[in-house]
Each structure stands twice: as C-alpha cells, then as structure tokens.
Write a protein that holds these residues in place. Structure first.
Motif, PDB file in Angstrom:
ATOM      1  N   GLU A 103      -7.685   9.581 -15.004  1.00  0.00           N
ATOM      2  CA  GLU A 103      -7.299  10.712 -15.850  1.00  0.00           C
ATOM      3  C   GLU A 103      -5.860  11.133 -15.602  1.00  0.00           C
ATOM      4  N   SER A 104      -5.470  11.174 -14.331  1.00  0.00           N
ATOM      5  CA  SER A 104      -4.107  11.591 -14.011  1.00  0.00           C
ATOM      6  C   SER A 104      -3.084  10.612 -14.573  1.00  0.00           C
ATOM      7  N   ILE A 105      -3.374   9.325 -14.426  1.00  0.00           N
ATOM      8  CA  ILE A 105      -2.453   8.323 -14.973  1.00  0.00           C
ATOM      9  C   ILE A 105      -2.385   8.485 -16.488  1.00  0.00           C
ATOM     10  N   GLY A 106      -3.532   8.748 -17.093  1.00  0.00           N
ATOM     11  CA  GLY A 106      -3.566   8.976 -18.535  1.00  0.00           C
ATOM     12  C   GLY A 106      -2.696  10.155 -18.944  1.00  0.00           C
ATOM     13  N   THR A 107      -2.699  11.207 -18.142  1.00  0.00           N
ATOM     14  CA  THR A 107      -1.865  12.376 -18.446  1.00  0.00           C
ATOM     15  C   THR A 107      -0.398  11.984 -18.538  1.00  0.00           C
ATOM     16  N   VAL A 108       0.022  11.109 -17.625  1.00  0.00           N
ATOM     17  CA  VAL A 108       1.416  10.670 -17.646  1.00  0.00           C
ATOM     18  C   VAL A 108       1.662   9.672 -18.770  1.00  0.00           C
ATOM     19  N   LEU A 109       0.858   8.609 -18.817  1.00  0.00           N
ATOM     20  CA  LEU A 109       1.140   7.531 -19.767  1.00  0.00           C
ATOM     21  C   LEU A 109       0.874   7.925 -21.214  1.00  0.00           C
ATOM     22  N   ASP A 110      -0.209   8.648 -21.445  1.00  0.00           N
ATOM     23  CA  ASP A 110      -0.600   8.917 -22.828  1.00  0.00           C
ATOM     24  C   ASP A 110      -0.041  10.224 -23.362  1.00  0.00           C
TER      25      ASP A 110
ATOM     26  N   ALA B 201       0.834  -1.207   0.000  1.00  0.00           N
ATOM     27  CA  ALA B 201       0.000   0.000   0.000  1.00  0.00           C
ATOM     28  C   ALA B 201       0.869   1.257   0.000  1.00  0.00           C
ATOM     29  N   ALA B 202       1.993   1.203   0.710  1.00  0.00           N
ATOM     30  CA  ALA B 202       2.907   2.348   0.726  1.00  0.00           C
ATOM     31  C   ALA B 202       3.463   2.593  -0.678  1.00  0.00           C
ATOM     32  N   GLN B 203       3.713   1.497  -1.362  1.00  0.00           N
ATOM     33  CA  GLN B 203       4.183   1.586  -2.745  1.00  0.00           C
ATOM     34  C   GLN B 203       3.179   2.317  -3.626  1.00  0.00           C
ATOM     35  N   VAL B 204       1.931   1.956  -3.469  1.00  0.00           N
ATOM     36  CA  VAL B 204       0.875   2.589  -4.256  1.00  0.00           C
ATOM     37  C   VAL B 204       0.828   4.094  -3.963  1.00  0.00           C
ATOM     38  N   ARG B 205       0.819   4.457  -2.692  1.00  0.00           N
ATOM     39  CA  ARG B 205       0.758   5.882  -2.343  1.00  0.00           C
ATOM     40  C   ARG B 205       1.968   6.627  -2.882  1.00  0.00           C
ATOM     41  N   ARG B 206       3.151   6.001  -2.746  1.00  0.00           N
ATOM     42  CA  ARG B 206       4.386   6.608  -3.260  1.00  0.00           C
ATOM     43  C   ARG B 206       4.271   6.844  -4.771  1.00  0.00           C
ATOM     44  N   ASP B 207       3.760   5.857  -5.495  1.00  0.00           N
ATOM     45  CA  ASP B 207       3.586   6.009  -6.936  1.00  0.00           C
ATOM     46  C   ASP B 207       2.615   7.144  -7.250  1.00  0.00           C
ATOM     47  N   LEU B 208       1.486   7.141  -6.558  1.00  0.00           N
ATOM     48  CA  LEU B 208       0.438   8.109  -6.872  1.00  0.00           C
ATOM     49  C   LEU B 208       0.849   9.528  -6.509  1.00  0.00           C
ATOM     50  N   MET B 209       1.802   9.657  -5.575  1.00  0.00           N
ATOM     51  CA  MET B 209       2.333  10.973  -5.238  1.00  0.00           C
ATOM     52  C   MET B 209       2.827  11.712  -6.477  1.00  0.00           C
ATOM     53  N   SER B 210       3.449  10.964  -7.402  1.00  0.00           N
ATOM     54  CA  SER B 210       4.025  11.641  -8.563  1.00  0.00           C
ATOM     55  C   SER B 210       2.962  12.097  -9.562  1.00  0.00           C
ATOM     56  N   LEU B 211       1.704  11.800  -9.263  1.00  0.00           N
ATOM     57  CA  LEU B 211       0.614  12.332 -10.091  1.00  0.00           C
ATOM     58  C   LEU B 211       0.168  13.689  -9.589  1.00  0.00           C
ATOM     59  N   GLY B 212       0.745  14.168  -8.478  1.00  0.00           N
ATOM     60  CA  GLY B 212       0.223  15.350  -7.814  1.00  0.00           C
ATOM     61  C   GLY B 212      -0.850  14.890  -6.852  1.00  0.00           C
ATOM     62  N   SER B 213      -1.295  15.784  -6.040  1.00  0.00           N
ATOM     63  CA  SER B 213      -2.200  15.408  -4.969  1.00  0.00           C
ATOM     64  C   SER B 213      -3.563  14.999  -5.498  1.00  0.00           C
ATOM     65  N   THR B 214      -3.772  13.703  -5.612  1.00  0.00           N
ATOM     66  CA  THR B 214      -5.055  13.270  -6.144  1.00  0.00           C
ATOM     67  C   THR B 214      -5.947  12.622  -5.085  1.00  0.00           C
ATOM     68  N   GLY B 215      -5.373  12.279  -3.945  1.00  0.00           N
ATOM     69  CA  GLY B 215      -6.159  11.613  -2.925  1.00  0.00           C
ATOM     70  C   GLY B 215      -6.740  12.592  -1.919  1.00  0.00           C
ATOM     71  N   ALA B 216      -7.657  12.110  -1.119  1.00  0.00           N
ATOM     72  CA  ALA B 216      -8.206  12.920  -0.033  1.00  0.00           C
ATOM     73  C   ALA B 216      -8.011  12.147   1.268  1.00  0.00           C
ATOM     74  N   SER B 217      -7.307  12.773   2.227  1.00  0.00           N
ATOM     75  CA  SER B 217      -7.029  12.104   3.491  1.00  0.00           C
ATOM     76  C   SER B 217      -8.291  11.525   4.115  1.00  0.00           C
ATOM     77  N   GLY B 218      -8.214  10.286   4.486  1.00  0.00           N
ATOM     78  CA  GLY B 218      -9.329   9.663   5.174  1.00  0.00           C
ATOM     79  C   GLY B 218     -10.408   9.124   4.271  1.00  0.00           C
ATOM     80  N   ARG B 219     -10.323   9.433   2.956  1.00  0.00           N
ATOM     81  CA  ARG B 219     -11.423   9.008   2.101  1.00  0.00           C
ATOM     82  C   ARG B 219     -10.954   8.308   0.827  1.00  0.00           C
ATOM     83  N   GLY B 220      -9.665   8.151   0.660  1.00  0.00           N
ATOM     84  CA  GLY B 220      -9.178   7.443  -0.518  1.00  0.00           C
ATOM     85  C   GLY B 220      -9.074   8.322  -1.753  1.00  0.00           C
ATOM     86  N   TYR B 221      -9.038   7.676  -2.900  1.00  0.00           N
ATOM     87  CA  TYR B 221      -8.833   8.387  -4.165  1.00  0.00           C
ATOM     88  C   TYR B 221     -10.089   8.334  -5.008  1.00  0.00           C
ATOM     89  N   ASP B 222     -10.309   9.402  -5.759  1.00  0.00           N
ATOM     90  CA  ASP B 222     -11.390   9.408  -6.729  1.00  0.00           C
ATOM     91  C   ASP B 222     -10.919   8.644  -7.973  1.00  0.00           C
TER      92      ASP B 222
END
Lengths: 219, 219
Positions: B84-91, B57-78
């Motif tokens: 869309e954010s991953i698409g911005t990087v990959l595509d 899980a720490a790995q996932v959060r570390r990875d998602l950090m490089s997308l910019g702040s996409t999560g919301a504390s206590g409530r997970g990710y949209d």
DNA sequence: TGTTGTGAATCTCTTCACAGCT
DNA sequence: AGCTGTGAAGAGATTCACAACA
C-alpha cells in the motif's frame, strides 16, 4: 568498472576501465553519429554530440577519453574514426550471435526490430514450445523447439540470449540458456533471475519504465 | 531527487526526496511482493526482499525509509502495508491513462503486455496513420487516426504517451503529444527527443540494452 | 536473538575549470 | 578563438556498522 583492451595511438594496447553508463552512451553516440557520417559530415565537436545525446559536453569528452586520444584540440573529433573506435569497444573483434526464446508478440516485435540492422550482432535463431511457432521462418529468423537450444547454440556459436517468455517460464528458460553455454541474457520478463555464475544479465522491465514515467509525470 | 508528499504515521504529511533509482526499485519490490501476498505471506524482512530483487539489504531498508516507518524492529515488514505504501508513492491518488502511438509489432506487443494488468495505469487509446490499423479495436484497445490525438487525450484525461513509431516519425509525434497536453513520454524510438519544457521523457532503447549485454558477455 | 532505521564512510559518476594544442 | 583532455571538486548513490527496539 570493466577493464577493456584498446589499441592506443602507437599501435600498442591500453587497458581501460569502462563503466556501464559509458557503454550505454557509446551505443547512443554511435547511433547518432552514423547518419551524420552518411550525410557526408566529417568532424563534430563534443558540444554537438552532447546536444544530440542530451548529456553534458564534459560527459561526452570524459566518455571519449576511454577510446584513447581520438579528438584534435581545437577542431573536434573525426566522425569516421569515432565510429570505428566505439565499434572496437562495443563490438570487440568477433561478431556475436543471439538466440531469442519466446515467439509471442514481444518476441516477434524484437525480431522485427533487429532484423538485418547490424551485422556484428544478429539474432540467428528463435525458440518456442508451441508447435505452430516452430520449424518455420518468422520475420527472417529460423525457429526451433526449445529442446534444440543446446544443439543450435553450440552449432552456431551463439553467446547471447533474449528472454521474451512469460514470467513463469523465465527462470527455467534462463537456466537452460546458461546450461547451453550462453554468456549474457537480455531479460524482458518482470522478475529478477537468480543466476548461478558469471553470466551477465540485463533486465529490461517495461512495466518499471512505464511506472517510472507515470510517477514523474504526475499532474 | 524528486520531492513527494507522503502520509506519515501520525496522519500528517511528510515531504521526502526520492531518486529515480529508488522509484524503479519500488516498482520491482511491489511486483515481487504481490505474489507473496496472494500466497498468504504477511511479513517479510529486508534480506529476503534484497535476495528476490537482487540488491543489497541496506539498499532495501534505505529505499523503504522514504515510505515512512513501515517496518517493525526485529520482525520485518508487513507485506500488505508495504504494498500500500509503495502504491501511495507510485500511483498517487488518481489513476493515470496512457496513449500509445504506433501500432506496429512493438506497439501491439506492448498493448498485449499491459492489457488489463493494472487498473491505475492503463493504455486506453492507441493511434496510427495507416488506415488498416485504425477505427477498430486491437488487443482490447480502441485505435484512432493520429489526428484524433488532441481530442481523445482531452476527453479521456490521458497524461502519458508511449511512443512506438519509426525513428523518423518520433520527433514529430512527440511534439504532437506534448501539444495535446501529455506530461510524460515513454520513448521506444532510438533517438533522444529534443523536448521544449517540463515534460518527462523516459527512453527505452532496446538496441542499447542489447549492445550492453553483448559488451559485458564477450567471450 | 534478529531486525529495523540511520549517521557516517565509501564508492561511483558527473561537472567544473583550465592548461595546452591547433 | 575554439576545442580537447584531464586533475580536482562536487554530487549522488550505495554500503557499513551499530544503536534502539521487540
């Protein structure tokens, strides 16, 4: 990472830890050494292996260290001996057999790719559920209905599974493979299989590879 | 490892370093998120992504950090936003096109595998030298003689090459691809291509994968 | 309470640099 | 002179652990 028993230079046995990356490179080294051997070359130095494998020379020497002392200072490595030592690690002492499940385009491509290449590691049976794909020989491989998996795996002593079915079927087929006694799965389906126990899974996800190249090759 | 320009949460641009492993995992994360999105799920937490992707899980959060702040504390990710954010990087911001060379079993399997799946990353042309494989449409893809590569690559703005030819032909075809202006190659031939310049090569060597499973799944 | 974002620690892999052998 | 084998250093990736947040 993984401990391996290797013969040392005095006829004894050494226990060495070998990492996944090193194993992958062993496979690469061996494949590039074999043609040289057939061409009559007898010796090679770490720099040359490094150039052919596109890695560093120190990396090569570090990898080869875990084979036990196979090189000779100042004169490089004996290719024949190197190939044999790598074989001891990669092939073990008994040949292994693989079953392929999913005779679509990809499954056939893989049968074609591996057929008759390596005696120590052969795909000896293939499986599907479509009647037009079973009870016949495709690309030199006998094809059965998936229900025959446990029987054939037991009879032929198969230890490896190659999974080339659709994403939807992958989880179920993997479970069947494991129940049949298979110890390692090469999974081409683009999902992470959830596996009960100590079965080794290697995921080969072509989409991930393509997306990775696309990312790094952006204009 | 590789610097990427990303939109930050204020409409500006951040420059972030993203490693190859992270890119690979982005591809995996997106693929497992898409079905959830289609099922109507809106939020997901790092632990659940981790379980589905078989990483920490720490790995996932570390990875998602490089997308910019996409999560919301206590409530997970949209999930929508994540995809869309991953698409911005990959595509990136422009679609990419790939040319496949080598219409044997493997080449066809790959055409079949990718056909019509992703609009941003399509194989739009295939090439071979055998007359029975060219000047026709195979699995929805137009097939040309290899000599037409430079022309078609230029006309269609192709940036990626998929190499599914024999080992002997691989080096030569790779050179032709690069001369035609291709920026990244997905190489299925079991050799390390020696490449002149800043072209990105991703090697997908099925034999290495099979030998690796075989090693780790030894009885 | 449950979850993110992240500094710090840890673990793993690679590269350096050189003693020692031929 | 040239190359191996390897301790030590360096680089990179992963995991821990916890403050800040909802």
């Amino acid at each position: 990472m993984t401990p391996v028993h290797l013969p040392d230079r005095f006829g004894g046995v050494r226990l060495v830890a070998v990492s996944t990356n090193t194993i992958r490179r062993f496979s690469i080294y061996r494949r590039l050494l074999l043609p040289l051997l057939r061409d009559g070359r007898t010796r090679i130095c770490s720099h040359e292996i490094a150039a052919l494998a596109a890695v560093g020379a120190a990396q090569v020497r570090r990898d080869l260290m875990s084979l036990g002392s196979t090189g000779a200072s100042g004169r490089g490595y004996d290719i024949q001996r190197l190939v044999e030592s790598i074989g001891t690690v990669l092939d073990g002492d008994t040949p292994q057999r693989a079953a392929l499940v999913g005779l679509g385009h990809l499954g056939r491509a893989i049968l074609n790719h591996f057929n008759g290449r390596r005696p120590n590691l052969a795909i000896t049976a293939a499986f599907d559920v479509r009647t037009d794909r079973i009870d016949r020989v495709i690309l030199g491989c006998r094809c059965y209905h998936l229900d025959a998996l446990p029987k054939v795996v037991a009879e032929e002593g198969i230890t490896l599974g190659i999974l080339t079915v659709t994403t939807g079927a992958a989880e179920d087929v993997a479970t069947r493979m494991i129940e049949a006694g298979i110890l390692g799965i090469l999974n081409f389906a683009p999902i992470r299989l959830r596996i009960p126990r100590q079965v080794h899974i290697e995921n080969l996800d072509m989409t991930t590879f393509l997306e990775t190249v696309a990312f790094f090759a952006r204009p």
